[in-house]
Design an enzyme around this catalytic site. Structure first.
Site, PDB file in Angstrom:
ATOM      1  N   ALA A  97      12.173  -3.246 -95.067  1.00 52.46           N
ATOM      2  CA  ALA A  97      13.624  -3.267 -94.933  1.00 52.46           C
ATOM      3  C   ALA A  97      14.066  -4.586 -95.556  1.00 52.46           C
ATOM      4  O   ALA A  97      13.821  -5.658 -95.002  1.00 52.46           O
ATOM      5  CB  ALA A  97      14.027  -3.190 -93.471  1.00 52.46           C
ATOM      6  N   SER A  98      14.671  -4.519 -96.720  1.00 53.52           N
ATOM      7  CA  SER A  98      14.994  -5.722 -97.486  1.00 53.52           C
ATOM      8  C   SER A  98      16.055  -6.556 -96.785  1.00 53.52           C
ATOM      9  O   SER A  98      16.735  -6.103 -95.863  1.00 53.52           O
ATOM     10  CB  SER A  98      15.474  -5.333 -98.889  1.00 53.52           C
ATOM     11  OG  SER A  98      14.493  -4.594 -99.570  1.00 53.52           O
TER      12      SER A  98
END
Length: 387
Positions: A97-98
Site C-alpha cells: 500500500a503505497s
C-alpha cells in the site's frame, strides 16, 4: 474500531504533507470515501525513510494498526513475490500500500473525470483501483491488470468488501488490454524504465498516461504523457514517484556485475557523493547521455565507513565502475572494469550538464514512439541521446 473522522483527517493531511494545496478536491473526496483499512492485511510491514522496518498487527495492537493505516506510511504486503514472510523484516518489496501522498499525487496528474475509461497497470492491494472507481465511476469504467495471481485474488476480496466492482484481470500489464481500448487514461502503479508502446497505442488521442518512471540512473520520477494524433506520447517530468518495478523490467543489482577481465584502479578528486547529491536534473542528463544505470550504497567494512556509487552498462554486465568515499578522504578510489569506460562517460555527461547551466529536472521530458523512447530538454525537438 473504524475510520474515525480524526483518522480520515490525518490521512487527508498526509496527501499533501507540504501544504501545497495542489491535490484536487475530487482526489481528496475519493480518499475520504474509500476505507483504506479494507485494503491492508491484519499484519503488515511498515517501511519508513528513517528507521528499521517493523510489523503492525491488528490483533496484537489494534490501536497502532489503525493509526498506521490512516497515516502517511507505506505498508508492504508482500516480500520477494511471496517467497519471504513479512516477519522476516527484510527482502525485496513486491507489493504494498503505497504512501498516500504518492498515490494522491499520481491521481492528481491523471485528472480522471466521471465517465472516463481507465486502464490501471498493477492492481496491488486494489486500493488505487477503488479510488479510480470513485473518480470515474463503477460501471465498467475501470480495468485493472495484476501479474501476480495471489495478489490479484486478495485485491478482488478487498474491493468486494468495499462494494466496488472494477474489471479485474490477471496478466502482464506491459501488454495492456487491447480488447478494452481506446482508454481515456492509463494509470500505472509500478516503476517503468521503458514505457511499453502498447499503452500508447491503446490510449485515445489527447488521452493521458501517468506512471512512475525509473530511468535507471539516479532517482525516479512522476511522468505525465499525452498521446498525440501521430501515435506518439509526449510529456514532462512532474515530480518524484518511487514504486517497485514492473516485473518484466526489473534490473539486476549493479553490485552483482560480472568480474570482467580488466580492472583499472585510480584516484579522483571528484567526491562520488557529489554525483549522488547533484539532484534530479543531473541524474536525468547523465542517464540520457550515457544510458547507464547507477546505485548508491552505504556501509561499513574492515576499512571503516563508506559511501559507494556503482555505475553499470545495462547491456554488458562486464562493464561497470565503483567509486568509494571514506571519511577524511581527499581523493577517492575508483575501480573501473570492462571495455566501456563508464565512469569516464559519467564525468563527461556531468560536465555537459554543467555547460548547459545545470538545468532543473522540470525542464526535462520524454517522448514515446513505436520505435522507442527518448529524453529531451526544454522542447521535444532537443533530444538527448546516449553514445
Amino acid at each position: 474500531m473504524t475510520a474515525t473522522p480524526e483518522r480520515l483527517d490525518r490521512l487527508t493531511a498526509a496527501l499533501d504533507p507540504e501544504g501545497s494545496g495542489d491535490i484536487s478536491q475530487a482526489v481528496i473526496d475519493a480518499v475520504r470515501a474509500v476505507p483504506r483499512h479494507l485494503f491492508i492485511p491484519d499484519v503488515g510491514l511498515v517501511v519508513e525513510e528513517d528507521g528499521a522496518p517493523y510489523l503492525i498487527d491488528k490483533q496484537a495492537d489494534p490501536c497502532a494498526w489503525w493509526d498506521t493505516v490512516y497515516s502517511r506510511s507505506i505498508i508492504v504486503t508482500q516480500l520477494d513475490d511471496g517467497a519471504t514472510g513479512l516477519d522476516a523484516l527484510a527482502g525485496d518489496s513486491t507489493s504494498s500500500a503505497s504512501a498516500p501522498s504518492t498515490v494522491a499525487d499520481l491521481l492528481n496528474h491523471l485528472r480522471a473525470e466521471p465517465g472516463m475509461r481507465v486502464l490501471e497497470i498493477g492492481t496491488g492491494t486494489g486500493y488505487t483501483a477503488a479510488l479510480l472507481s470513485r473518480l470515474v465511476g463503477d460501471q465498467g469504467e475501470v480495468t485493472s491488470i495484476e501479474v501476480d495471481p495471489a495478489v490479484a485474488e486478495q485485491a478482488a476480496k478487498n474491493l468486494a468488501a468495499a462494494g466496488l466492482t472494477p474489471r479485474l484481470l490477471i496478466g502482464d500489464g506491459a501488454l495492456g488490454r487491447a480488447d478494452g481500448a481506446s482508454y481515456d487514461r492509463v494509470h500505472v502503479t509500478c516503476g517503468v524504465r521503458e514505457v511499453p508502446y502498447a499503452w500508447v497505442a491503446q490510449t485515445r488521442p489527447s488521452g493521458v498516461i501517468v506512471l512512475p518512471w525509473h530511468p535507471g540512473y539516479g532517482t525516479s520520477h512522476a511522468l505525465r504523457l499525452e498521446v498525440r494524433d501521430d501515435g506518439t506520447a509526449v510529456g514532462r517530468i512532474e515530480g518524484f514517484a518511487g514504486y517497485m518495478m514492473l516485473r518484466s523490467q526489473r534490473p539486476r543489482p549493479c553490485e552483482n556485475q560480472a568480474p570482467g577481465e580488466e580492472r583499472r584502479h585510480y584516484r579522483t578528486a571528484l567526491d562520488p557523493r557529489a554525483l549522488d547529491q547533484l539532484g534530479a536534473g543531473a541524474d536525468l542528463a547523465i542517464g540520457a547521455l550515457t544510458g547507464l544505470r547507477s546505485h548508491t550504497s552505504e556501509g561499513t567494512d574492515e576499512d571503516g565507513a563508506y559511501v559507494r556509487v556503482f555505475v553499470a552498462d545495462p547491456d554488458d554486465s562486464r562493464s561497470w565502475a565503483s567509486a568509494t568515499w571514506r571519511p577524511g578522504s581527499v581523493t577517492y578510489g575508483v575501480q573501473q572494469v570492462g571495455d566501456r569506460p563508464v565512469w569516464d562517460e559519467v564525468l563527461q555527461a556531468y560536465a555537459q550538464w554543467v555547460s548547459w547551466g545545470e538545468p532543473h529536472w522540470r525542464r526535462f521530458g520524454v517522448t514515446v514512439a513505436p520505435e522507442g523512447q527518448w529524453v529531451w530538454l526544454d522542447t521535444p525537438e532537443r533530444v538527448l541521446t546516449s553514445a
